[in-house]
Motif scaffolding. Structure first.
Motif, PDB file in Angstrom:
ATOM      1  N   PHE A 238      37.926  10.570  54.205  1.00 11.47           N
ATOM      2  CA  PHE A 238      37.425  11.821  53.620  1.00 11.47           C
ATOM      3  C   PHE A 238      38.353  13.010  53.813  1.00 11.47           C
ATOM      4  O   PHE A 238      37.935  14.147  53.618  1.00 11.47           O
ATOM      5  CB  PHE A 238      36.040  12.149  54.190  1.00 11.47           C
ATOM      6  N   ARG A 239      39.602  12.781  54.156  1.00 12.60           N
ATOM      7  CA  ARG A 239      40.495  13.922  54.360  1.00 12.60           C
ATOM      8  C   ARG A 239      40.780  14.684  53.069  1.00 12.60           C
ATOM      9  O   ARG A 239      41.237  15.828  53.101  1.00 12.60           O
ATOM     10  CB  ARG A 239      41.805  13.472  55.014  1.00 12.60           C
ATOM     11  N   TRP A 240      40.479  14.086  51.923  1.00 22.71           N
ATOM     12  CA  TRP A 240      40.646  14.756  50.627  1.00 22.71           C
ATOM     13  C   TRP A 240      39.613  15.854  50.407  1.00 22.71           C
ATOM     14  O   TRP A 240      39.795  16.738  49.566  1.00 22.71           O
ATOM     15  CB  TRP A 240      40.492  13.733  49.488  1.00 22.71           C
ATOM     16  N   PHE A 241      38.512  15.808  51.133  1.00 17.67           N
ATOM     17  CA  PHE A 241      37.345  16.630  50.829  1.00 17.67           C
ATOM     18  C   PHE A 241      37.657  18.122  50.896  1.00 17.67           C
ATOM     19  O   PHE A 241      37.120  18.913  50.122  1.00 17.67           O
ATOM     20  CB  PHE A 241      36.198  16.287  51.780  1.00 17.67           C
ATOM     21  N   ARG A 265      45.397  16.738  59.328  1.00 14.99           N
ATOM     22  CA  ARG A 265      45.252  16.157  60.668  1.00 14.99           C
ATOM     23  C   ARG A 265      43.793  15.797  60.950  1.00 14.99           C
ATOM     24  O   ARG A 265      42.881  16.408  60.381  1.00 14.99           O
ATOM     25  CB  ARG A 265      45.733  17.152  61.719  1.00 14.99           C
ATOM     26  N   PRO A 266      43.565  14.835  61.841  1.00 14.48           N
ATOM     27  CA  PRO A 266      42.187  14.523  62.227  1.00 14.48           C
ATOM     28  C   PRO A 266      41.420  15.750  62.710  1.00 14.48           C
ATOM     29  O   PRO A 266      40.228  15.905  62.402  1.00 14.48           O
ATOM     30  CB  PRO A 266      42.366  13.482  63.333  1.00 14.48           C
ATOM     31  N   ASP A 267      42.075  16.626  63.459  1.00 14.02           N
ATOM     32  CA  ASP A 267      41.390  17.834  63.949  1.00 14.02           C
ATOM     33  C   ASP A 267      40.968  18.742  62.798  1.00 14.02           C
ATOM     34  O   ASP A 267      39.941  19.424  62.883  1.00 14.02           O
ATOM     35  CB  ASP A 267      42.283  18.601  64.914  1.00 14.02           C
ATOM     36  N   ASP A 268      41.762  18.762  61.724  1.00 19.45           N
ATOM     37  CA  ASP A 268      41.392  19.565  60.554  1.00 19.45           C
ATOM     38  C   ASP A 268      40.091  19.053  59.940  1.00 19.45           C
ATOM     39  O   ASP A 268      39.229  19.837  59.535  1.00 19.45           O
ATOM     40  CB  ASP A 268      42.500  19.516  59.504  1.00 19.45           C
ATOM     41  N   VAL A 269      39.978  17.731  59.868  1.00 20.29           N
ATOM     42  CA  VAL A 269      38.772  17.129  59.300  1.00 20.29           C
ATOM     43  C   VAL A 269      37.568  17.402  60.196  1.00 20.29           C
ATOM     44  O   VAL A 269      36.486  17.777  59.722  1.00 20.29           O
ATOM     45  CB  VAL A 269      38.980  15.611  59.116  1.00 20.29           C
ATOM     46  N   ALA A 270      37.745  17.246  61.502  1.00 17.69           N
ATOM     47  CA  ALA A 270      36.632  17.423  62.441  1.00 17.69           C
ATOM     48  C   ALA A 270      36.129  18.861  62.483  1.00 17.69           C
ATOM     49  O   ALA A 270      34.990  19.105  62.888  1.00 17.69           O
ATOM     50  CB  ALA A 270      37.057  16.979  63.835  1.00 17.69           C
ATOM     51  N   ALA A 271      36.969  19.810  62.052  1.00 16.25           N
ATOM     52  CA  ALA A 271      36.544  21.207  62.064  1.00 16.25           C
ATOM     53  C   ALA A 271      35.491  21.502  61.002  1.00 16.25           C
ATOM     54  O   ALA A 271      34.716  22.457  61.147  1.00 16.25           O
ATOM     55  CB  ALA A 271      37.756  22.120  61.858  1.00 16.25           C
ATOM     56  N   SER A 272      35.459  20.707  59.928  1.00 14.87           N
ATOM     57  CA  SER A 272      34.517  20.977  58.841  1.00 14.87           C
ATOM     58  C   SER A 272      33.493  19.873  58.626  1.00 14.87           C
ATOM     59  O   SER A 272      32.464  20.099  57.981  1.00 14.87           O
ATOM     60  CB  SER A 272      35.276  21.205  57.535  1.00 14.87           C
ATOM     61  N   ILE A 273      33.760  18.676  59.146  1.00 15.43           N
ATOM     62  CA  ILE A 273      32.841  17.554  58.999  1.00 15.43           C
ATOM     63  C   ILE A 273      32.263  17.211  60.363  1.00 15.43           C
ATOM     64  O   ILE A 273      33.019  16.893  61.293  1.00 15.43           O
ATOM     65  CB  ILE A 273      33.558  16.322  58.416  1.00 15.43           C
ATOM     66  N   PRO A 274      30.941  17.283  60.555  1.00 18.74           N
ATOM     67  CA  PRO A 274      30.375  16.915  61.850  1.00 18.74           C
ATOM     68  C   PRO A 274      30.612  15.439  62.149  1.00 18.74           C
ATOM     69  O   PRO A 274      30.337  14.583  61.311  1.00 18.74           O
ATOM     70  CB  PRO A 274      28.887  17.233  61.707  1.00 18.74           C
TER      71      PRO A 274
END
Length: 325
Positions: A238-241, A265-274
């Protein structure tokens, strides 16, 4: 009170599993469901793209009460609007009035397959408005003949028409599409659809005739008792989201999305996706949709093989917490 929905994400599971999962979602107490309508997955790692309308027909028979919604169908290139009207009317009959027809201007990812090219955003919005006018006319009964800027309809009629046609939702993402939804709200659109918790989308919709009408939002989540595993899966699939609709609507295939998101980055994704199993983190990242004025919020559990654990956890932990919002 906000209604909470479950997403049948056709890009990450096969047709039989999608139906089984929405049956379980109905059992655990989700208020509604939505279904993506794709020809391709966003990324190869998602791995699926069955025909959404067959899935919805099966789901209509396998469930008894949960509403079904396309989120969203593009009625402009891959499908002719007269055919979309027939499909939607049939599904409304099969589901006994539980279907909502969510429509949008689409993505190159799915529409390029018929070889008609990919129009500019301005033309796509013109096409969407004309398509909705055709669908509405066919829902009204009788024969429809239309010769417009983008479509021709020659003496079409829906022979199996429900007493109450499905409500029509229009997807918005920015000022241009929001102006379109607002213009349609008073005469053609029954529902606002969005994937970002922007209060201005709700405000524009309401000011242009959408007052009191449902507003459906959607957010991906990634439940897993192992938070690191959840973050890795969210990044993989889901990094495209977070790229935004202006980018996502233009890229032609999964390889393009992989290239465009290679530096996310994984941290970028985790910042917006719980990610993980912290209910408080989930509710805080979902809360902006409530604060923005959305009446319905659909959750997308990331990972086709991780639906049942999520649904069990949602029944016991997440849904009770969300209902407190």
């Amino acid at each position: 009170m906000v209604r909470w929905g479950y997403t049948m994400m056709t890009e990450q599971a096969g047709p039989r599993q999608l139906v089984d999962d929405v049956v379980r979602a109905e059992q655990v107490g989700f208020d509604f469901s939505v279904t993506s309508d794709h020809y391709f997955p966003w990324l190869d790692s998602q791995g699926h793209a069955p025909y959404a309308w067959s899935v919805l027909g099966a789901a209509a028979q396998a469930t008894s009460s949960i509403p079904l919604t396309t989120y969203v169908t593009c009625p402009t290139v891959r499908y002719h609007p007269a055919v979309v009207a027939q499909k939607a009317a049939t599904l409304q009959l099969l589901s006994e009035g539980r279907f909502r027809l969510g429509l949008g201007s689409g993505e190159n990812l799915n529409e390029h397959v018929v070889g008609q090219g990919w129009p500019s955003a301005a033309v796509r919005h013109e096409m969407l408005e004309e398509a909705i006018e055709i669908i509405r006319a066919l829902f009204g009964g009788g024969y429809v003949t239309h010769h417009g800027t983008h479509y021709d309809v020659d003496s079409a009629k829906l022979w199996d028409l429900p007493d109450q046609p499905p409500p029509i939702g229009v997807a918005v993402s920015g000022p241009r599409s929001c102006r379109l939804a607002g213009r349609l709200a008073g005469r053609l659109a029954d529902i606002l659809i969005a994937t970002e918790p922007k209060p201005e989308l709700v405000g524009d919709f309401e000011r242009n005739g959408g007052g009191g009408k449902p507003r459906i939002g959607q957010i991906p989540v990634c439940y897993d008792p192992d938070r690191d595993a959840a973050i890795a899966r969210a990044h993989d699939q889901f990094r495209w989201f977070g790229s935004g609709w202006k980018v996502n609507s233009e890229l032609p295939g999964p390889a393009s999305f992989a290239g465009a998101t290679q530096f996310v980055r994984p941290d970028d994704v985790a910042a917006s996706i719980p990610c993980g199993d912290d209910v408080e983190e989930f509710t805080e990242l979902i809360r902006p949709f409530v604060d923005a004025g959305f009446t319905d919020v659909a959750l997308v559990q990331i990972g086709g093989d991780h639906q049942r654990p999520f649904l069990d956890w949602a029944e016991k932990r997440l849904l009770p917490a969300l209902r407190e919002l």
